[in-house]
Write a protein that holds these residues in place. Structure first.
Motif, mmCIF file in Angstrom:
data_model
loop_
_atom_site.group_PDB
_atom_site.id
_atom_site.type_symbol
_atom_site.label_atom_id
_atom_site.label_comp_id
_atom_site.label_asym_id
_atom_site.label_seq_id
_atom_site.Cartn_x
_atom_site.Cartn_y
_atom_site.Cartn_z
ATOM 1 N N ASN A 169 0.845 -1.198 0.000
ATOM 2 C CA ASN A 169 0.000 0.000 0.000
ATOM 3 C C ASN A 169 0.876 1.242 0.000
ATOM 4 O O ASN A 169 2.084 1.174 0.279
ATOM 5 N N GLY A 170 0.280 2.378 -0.282
ATOM 6 C CA GLY A 170 1.021 3.631 -0.309
ATOM 7 C C GLY A 170 0.103 4.810 -0.131
ATOM 8 O O GLY A 170 -1.123 4.691 -0.270
ATOM 9 N N ALA A 171 0.681 5.962 0.180
ATOM 10 C CA ALA A 171 -0.102 7.182 0.377
ATOM 11 C C ALA A 171 0.755 8.383 0.007
ATOM 12 O O ALA A 171 1.996 8.292 -0.050
ATOM 13 N N LEU A 172 0.095 9.513 -0.235
ATOM 14 C CA LEU A 172 0.820 10.712 -0.649
ATOM 15 C C LEU A 172 0.020 11.952 -0.267
ATOM 16 O O LEU A 172 -1.207 11.978 -0.405
ATOM 17 N N VAL A 173 0.729 12.973 0.198
ATOM 18 C CA VAL A 173 0.142 14.290 0.433
ATOM 19 C C VAL A 173 1.040 15.325 -0.224
ATOM 20 O O VAL A 173 2.257 15.322 0.007
ATOM 21 N N ASP A 191 -5.729 2.076 -3.768
ATOM 22 C CA ASP A 191 -6.959 2.008 -4.550
ATOM 23 C C ASP A 191 -8.146 2.278 -3.634
ATOM 24 O O ASP A 191 -8.479 1.444 -2.792
ATOM 25 N N TYR A 192 -8.792 3.406 -3.785
ATOM 26 C CA TYR A 192 -9.907 3.787 -2.916
ATOM 27 C C TYR A 192 -11.044 2.764 -2.989
ATOM 28 O O TYR A 192 -11.761 2.550 -2.013
ATOM 29 N N ASN A 193 -11.204 2.121 -4.129
ATOM 30 C CA ASN A 193 -12.321 1.189 -4.327
ATOM 31 C C ASN A 193 -12.018 -0.236 -3.871
ATOM 32 O O ASN A 193 -12.875 -1.106 -4.006
ATOM 33 N N ASN A 194 -10.844 -0.471 -3.344
ATOM 34 C CA ASN A 194 -10.512 -1.790 -2.836
ATOM 35 C C ASN A 194 -11.352 -2.083 -1.606
ATOM 36 O O ASN A 194 -11.365 -1.314 -0.640
ATOM 37 N N GLU A 195 -12.078 -3.208 -1.607
ATOM 38 C CA GLU A 195 -13.005 -3.523 -0.531
ATOM 39 C C GLU A 195 -12.306 -3.811 0.798
ATOM 40 O O GLU A 195 -12.885 -3.622 1.867
ATOM 41 N N ASP A 196 -11.059 -4.252 0.742
ATOM 42 C CA ASP A 196 -10.357 -4.636 1.962
ATOM 43 C C ASP A 196 -9.752 -3.439 2.696
ATOM 44 O O ASP A 196 -9.907 -3.297 3.908
#
Length: 540
Positions: A351-355, A372-377
């Motif tokens: 996973n990853g994130a960015l600001v 992925d915002y739409n990932n159910e998990d």
């Protein structure tokens, strides 16, 4: 109505029998003809009084629980539109109906003319109802058992907003009464504004503000004559006439009817009608729905607004929220995060994130909360606001603090194997290592920081102290590392190497201090909030 007529006939019959001193047989009574009934002033007065009483009673019974036309406005639940810094739509927040409210001034003339021509050509002449339309609806309901829709825009507006979908004479009478009251309280322009904000155009798309965007990705003021004619034809039966959910090519035949009405009412010429009809099959529909973009940022904005506005403001008030986000930059940021996670797959990174922030203003330009915002998990979880270890990202603040304590970029630190003792006999000594396992001997600050060496950084922290370092981090904007006794118990010399949890949004805030000569800038996600009438509601 039939029951009322029977009652009056029975009342007249009773009066007549009394005048005759009637006591005869049942057969004799029934054999009396209507011609034999003598109307006296007294009987007529009683009949009239009875009719008035019955009418007033019926009127009271119908109106006792009626809502007021003002409820159309006071109970309206409009969608909230969230825009990026360049006025691009990020998301529309709504519950059951997506109603993007507009004002009368935003309505194009073509749309008004097309709607009035096909739905209510005498709109500007009548008093809220059409006698012919109501009489026709009552006859169809009584004799054919089919309820007919409201024949005026007033009645359609009342039906869509204040009454149940029940099909009955009583509901029609209620609709009639409210349509008159609506006309009495509001101007024609105000009624049109309410109508165009509360009319169904297919599915969750209600109001022409949403319809123009959904079908053509335009504001209502940007619609062409043909597009206006298409939208004007939808409200009669969106499930049939919608280009997406309706019957095949039904919208074409319906639009042809609208264009014919426009020509009959002298709004367009025969030639214009022919040209537009020929263009109909080539019309392109966008079908732009309410798929969320920058989902983590949207809910971050919601959380910020919940602190300054009512909790349900986003779902009911028809707000227009101008944010700091750059939607084009956001899309690039999302791609970068995905690409980097793919590259690091061998490191067990999933996973990853960015600001991205403007260091001068603190405005958030991009926020990617997960791969992925739409990932159910894990997609909905916003990593940018969660606590994570920052690794070596805290080292620059250690050296900045050192500079404040009379060190310089040329100051020397020894990069050699070193053990640090806590003073407790039960604890093993702390022995940091560099990422490559090598040691470089004496190194200047500039090279130690530039190479992100671990051992010199830990030595520097040991010299300056953990609590002053925590104070520096807190001052920079790291809210999770306050210089408290509790924090002191939970961290050690490994703090400078990431041994303390921080939030990514806070870390980005802290880094603005490095770009602003030591002064950090708080993150800003909202530029301003206005209502759909352009009145300023909130500005940070």
């Amino acid at each position: 109505m039939i029951l009322v007529a029977d009652f009056i006939a029975g009342l007249v019959y009773h009066i007549r029998m009394k005048d005759y001193g009637a006591v005869g047989s049942r057969r004799k009574h029934l054999s009396l003809s209507f011609k034999s009934i003598r109307f006296t002033p007294k009987s007529i007065a009683i009949a009239i009084a009875s009719c008035i009483i019955l009418f007033l009673g019926l009127l009271f019974w119908i109106t006792k629980d009626l809502p007021t036309p003002d409820s159309i406005i006071t109970n309206a639940k409009y969608s909230t539109t969230i825009l990026d810094r360049n006025d691009k739509v990020i998301y529309e927040v709504f519950q059951d109906k997506n109603i993007v409210p507009i004002t009368y001034q935003e309505l194009p003339k073509d749309l008004i003319q097309a709607t009035i021509s096909v739905e209510d050509k005498d709109f500007f002449k009548h008093g809220g109802f059409s006698i012919g339309g109501i009489f026709r609806a009552l006859l169809r309901d009584i004799f054919l058992g089919k309820a007919e829709g409201g024949s005026t825009l007033n009645q359609q507006l009342i039906k869509n907003t204040l009454l149940t979908p029940e099909k009955s004479v009583i509901r029609k009478l209620k609709e009639f009464i409210l349509a008159i009251e609506l006309e009495r309280r509001y101007t024609k322009e105000q009624i049109l504004e309410m109508y165009f904000n509360q009319t169904p155009y297919g599915g969750t798309t209600w109001g022409v503000g949403s319809a123009a965007q959904f079908y053509f990705d335009k504001k209502p003021s940007q619609l062409t004559l043909l597009q206006s004619a298409i939208l004007a034809g939808l409200p009669q039966n969106p499930s049939i006439y919608s280009p997406f959910i309706g019957e095949k090519d039904a919208y074409i035949h319906r639009t042809e009817q609208v264009l014919r009405r426009l020509r009959e009412d002298n709004y367009i010429t025969k030639e214009t009608e022919k040209e537009l009809v020929a263009q109909l099959p080539q019309v392109k529909f966008v079908g732009k729905g309410s798929a969320i973009q920058a989902g983590h940022f949207v809910f971050y904005v919601k959380d910020q607004l919940d602190k300054v506005l009512a909790n349900d403001a986003l779902l009911q008030k028809g707000l227009v929220i101008k944010t700091t986000l750059d939607l084009d930059l956001q899309k690039q940021a999302e791609k970068i995060v995905k690409d980097e996670v793919v590259k690091a797959k061998g490191l067990n990174l999933t996973n990853g994130a960015l600001v991205a922030m403007d260091p001068k203003t603190g405005e958030i330009l991009a926020m990617v909360g997960s791969l992925d915002y739409n990932n159910e998990d894990f997609g909905k979880f916003n990593v940018t606001t969660a606590q994570r270890q920052p690794g070596s990202a805290l080292k620059p603040f250690m050296y900045a603090l050192a500079f404040e304590n009379n060190y310089t970029p040329a100051s020397i630190l020894m990069d050699v194997p070193t053990e640090f003792f806590s003073g407790s006999e039960t604890e093993k000594p702390y022995k940091p290592e560099n990422y490559d396992g090598k040691y470089r001997g004496p190194v200047q600050f500039r090279f130690s920081l530039g190479s992100s060496l671990n051992v010199p950084a830990v030595k520097l922290l040991a010299q300056i102290g953990i609590r002053p370092f925590l104070q520096k981090l807190s001052d920079a904007g790291l809210t999770t590392l306050q210089p408290t006794d509790e924090t002191m118990r939970n961290v050690g010399l490994s703090l400078v190497l990431g041994g303390g949890d921080v939030r990514l949004i806070d870390l980005a805030t802290a880094y603005t201090s490095l770009a602003n000569a030591g002064t950090s800038t708080a993150p800003i996600a909202i530029r301003e909030v206005r209502d759909y009438r352009n009145r300023l509601i909130y500005k940070p």
